[in-house]
Write a protein that holds these residues in place. Sequence first.
Motif, PDB file in Angstrom:
ATOM      1  N   ARG A   7       0.857  -1.300   0.171  1.00 54.64           N
ATOM      2  CA  ARG A   7      -0.006   0.158   0.142  1.00 54.64           C
ATOM      3  C   ARG A   7       0.834   1.264   0.055  1.00 54.64           C
ATOM      4  NH1 ARG A   7      -2.859  -2.944   3.633  1.00 54.64           N
ATOM      5  NH2 ARG A   7      -1.822  -1.793   5.457  1.00 54.64           N
ATOM      6  N   ARG A  32      -6.302  -6.221  -4.209  1.00 56.33           N
ATOM      7  CA  ARG A  32      -6.954  -5.580  -2.998  1.00 56.33           C
ATOM      8  C   ARG A  32      -7.060  -6.628  -2.139  1.00 56.33           C
ATOM      9  NH1 ARG A  32     -11.026  -4.283  -5.948  1.00 56.33           N
ATOM     10  NH2 ARG A  32     -12.209  -6.274  -6.016  1.00 56.33           N
ATOM     11  N   ASN A  33      -7.471  -8.102  -2.242  1.00 57.52           N
ATOM     12  CA  ASN A  33      -7.381  -9.011  -1.117  1.00 57.52           C
ATOM     13  C   ASN A  33      -6.126  -9.019  -0.476  1.00 57.52           C
ATOM     14  OD1 ASN A  33      -9.909  -9.432  -1.546  1.00 57.52           O
ATOM     15  ND2 ASN A  33      -9.443 -11.370  -2.797  1.00 57.52           N
ATOM     16  N   ASN A  36      -5.624  -5.988   1.737  1.00 57.39           N
ATOM     17  CA  ASN A  36      -6.460  -5.947   2.866  1.00 57.39           C
ATOM     18  C   ASN A  36      -6.367  -7.077   3.932  1.00 57.39           C
ATOM     19  OD1 ASN A  36      -7.948  -3.812   2.214  1.00 57.39           O
ATOM     20  ND2 ASN A  36      -9.489  -4.905   0.912  1.00 57.39           N
ATOM     21  N   LYS A  38      -6.629 -10.442   3.467  1.00 58.68           N
ATOM     22  CA  LYS A  38      -7.634 -11.382   3.231  1.00 58.68           C
ATOM     23  C   LYS A  38      -6.749 -12.590   2.607  1.00 58.68           C
ATOM     24  CE  LYS A  38     -11.785  -8.689   2.694  1.00 58.68           C
ATOM     25  NZ  LYS A  38     -12.877  -8.278   1.887  1.00 58.68           N
TER      26      LYS A  38
END
Length: 67
Positions: A7, A32-33, A36, A38
Amino acid sequence: MTPSQCRAARALKNWTQGELAKASGVSDVTIRNFENGKTALQPASLQVIRVALESGGIQFLASGEVA
């Protein structure tokens, strides 16, 4: 590379997740995962993301920080 390092590196480039996905060839959902927390990425995916960021001028230091 950790999700927070990804990020931060992306923010230094002012890239969206989609722009990093395009530059690396990894899907934006995967990025994204990962960012985050995930999912963990396969080593090959981490490598192409890192190469894309480094090609964009990001430098990863031995301590894991970005410059």
